[in-house]
Design a protein around this motif. Sequence first.
Motif, PDB file in Angstrom:
ATOM      1  N   LEU A  55      23.514  -3.967  81.352  1.00  0.00           N
ATOM      2  CA  LEU A  55      22.874  -2.813  80.754  1.00  0.00           C
ATOM      3  C   LEU A  55      21.503  -3.193  80.196  1.00  0.00           C
ATOM      4  N   SER A  56      20.554  -2.319  80.374  1.00  0.00           N
ATOM      5  CA  SER A  56      19.255  -2.534  79.749  1.00  0.00           C
ATOM      6  C   SER A  56      19.371  -2.313  78.240  1.00  0.00           C
ATOM      7  N   ASP A  57      18.373  -2.711  77.516  1.00  0.00           N
ATOM      8  CA  ASP A  57      18.416  -2.548  76.058  1.00  0.00           C
ATOM      9  C   ASP A  57      18.528  -1.078  75.675  1.00  0.00           C
ATOM     10  N   GLY A  81      28.072  -4.538  67.548  1.00  0.00           N
ATOM     11  CA  GLY A  81      27.448  -4.089  68.789  1.00  0.00           C
ATOM     12  C   GLY A  81      28.000  -4.789  70.013  1.00  0.00           C
ATOM     13  N   PRO A  82      27.799  -4.219  71.198  1.00  0.00           N
ATOM     14  CA  PRO A  82      28.351  -4.787  72.430  1.00  0.00           C
ATOM     15  C   PRO A  82      27.395  -5.785  73.080  1.00  0.00           C
ATOM     16  N   ARG A  83      27.927  -6.481  74.092  1.00  0.00           N
ATOM     17  CA  ARG A  83      27.098  -7.349  74.929  1.00  0.00           C
ATOM     18  C   ARG A  83      26.336  -6.506  75.944  1.00  0.00           C
ATOM     19  N   SER A  84      25.332  -7.126  76.516  1.00  0.00           N
ATOM     20  CA  SER A  84      24.579  -6.445  77.573  1.00  0.00           C
ATOM     21  C   SER A  84      25.366  -6.384  78.871  1.00  0.00           C
ATOM     22  N   HIS A 107      32.960  -8.110  72.528  1.00  0.00           N
ATOM     23  CA  HIS A 107      33.261  -9.521  72.279  1.00  0.00           C
ATOM     24  C   HIS A 107      34.760  -9.822  72.268  1.00  0.00           C
ATOM     25  N   VAL A 108      35.576  -9.030  71.572  1.00  0.00           N
ATOM     26  CA  VAL A 108      37.015  -9.301  71.517  1.00  0.00           C
ATOM     27  C   VAL A 108      37.831  -8.156  72.112  1.00  0.00           C
ATOM     28  N   PHE A 109      37.209  -7.056  72.446  1.00  0.00           N
ATOM     29  CA  PHE A 109      37.904  -5.934  73.089  1.00  0.00           C
ATOM     30  C   PHE A 109      36.876  -5.099  73.850  1.00  0.00           C
ATOM     31  N   TYR A 110      37.380  -4.183  74.689  1.00  0.00           N
ATOM     32  CA  TYR A 110      36.533  -3.295  75.478  1.00  0.00           C
ATOM     33  C   TYR A 110      36.722  -1.857  75.003  1.00  0.00           C
TER      34      TYR A 110
END
Length: 372
Positions: free
Chosen positions: A112-114, A189-192, A258-261
């Motif tokens: 994903l883009s920023d 926040g999520p990862r990219s 990081h630890v869940f979706y």
Amino acid sequence: MLERFFPPSFFDIMVHLTVHLGREARLCGPVHFRWMYPFERYMKTLKDYVRNPARPEGCIAESYLAEECMRFCSEFLKKTIHVEEKQVRNDDFGNEVILEGRPISGATSITLSDREKKIAHLAVLMNTAMVDPYLDIHLEELQESSERLRNDATLLWNRHTEKFAEWIKKKIPIDSNNHSETLKWIAYGPRSSALSFTGYIVNGQRFHTKNIDRETQNSGVTYDATSMCRASAKDTAQVPDLVTYYGTLTDIILLDYHVFYVPVFRCQWANKGNGVKVEDGFTLVNLHQSQVSFARDPYILASQAKQVFYSREDDSSNWYVVLKAPPRGYHELEVDDENADVASMPPEIDMDIDESSDEIRYVREDCEGIFV
């Protein structure tokens, strides 16, 4: 009386039946109180129990007793399916890694883009129940910080959506011990990197993206949201109101916290202004319009999506009729037996009343009768 106008060959069994249907319904009541379909269907079930034609009664009794025992034992076993019942295909099957629902297709890794990550993360924050108290706190702080924000609801909401993700990340640090793990990682926040799917099951409904060529249409989505609305184009005052949006599913994304979706749906929405109308009691939507107005908010949580189907007016029209249907296995009346509504019984009819009346004549007088 009918024999005066029709030959004897006309009166087969079907015509004879219709003559008595009216009086039979009046005397006996609705047909579903007295028809034989349930008994005939169950006789077919009992015939299937027979394995030895020489002893049919014994086979039926033994198989019936075995099935009753299995049904009784299954009530005391967890995660079992009743005898002769199909497994529910659209169960979510709770997963600790995925918060809601489950995918039904292969995963594709995407980046994903920023801007996309910020929009998707904001959609998760705005629609998560455990974040709701912090939404009110942030709005109060903004109103106290500026008189202009206090008097302008539109500017207040724009500033709120712009700054909330950064504010809550500082408000709930990842090393805090006063909050739940789920809340801390959502605020962080999520990862990219994310996972993309073409099929997903949530809330007992099966969704597929629009680009999947299937005979069944599972890409229609509707969502009820509280939005800021104006009474007219000239009215600058905005008030919150419940608005129903219609669209099609274009992508299914699992955001990696990081630890869940967290699953989110990216949809192509119909514009509320000139893309949705009601005619003759039917809701029609135009799905071939620009998506500029939804560029900053195309996502919803998977748990918020409800399924609809679209029927096109004709091949040359851009308007589709919205059709709603309950999910698989849904029963409109799911109440206990003691509270279930009992249908009314057929009225009592006095069998001694003579239905014939001399005042009512059903014989045609405009033609000469033929006696057979």
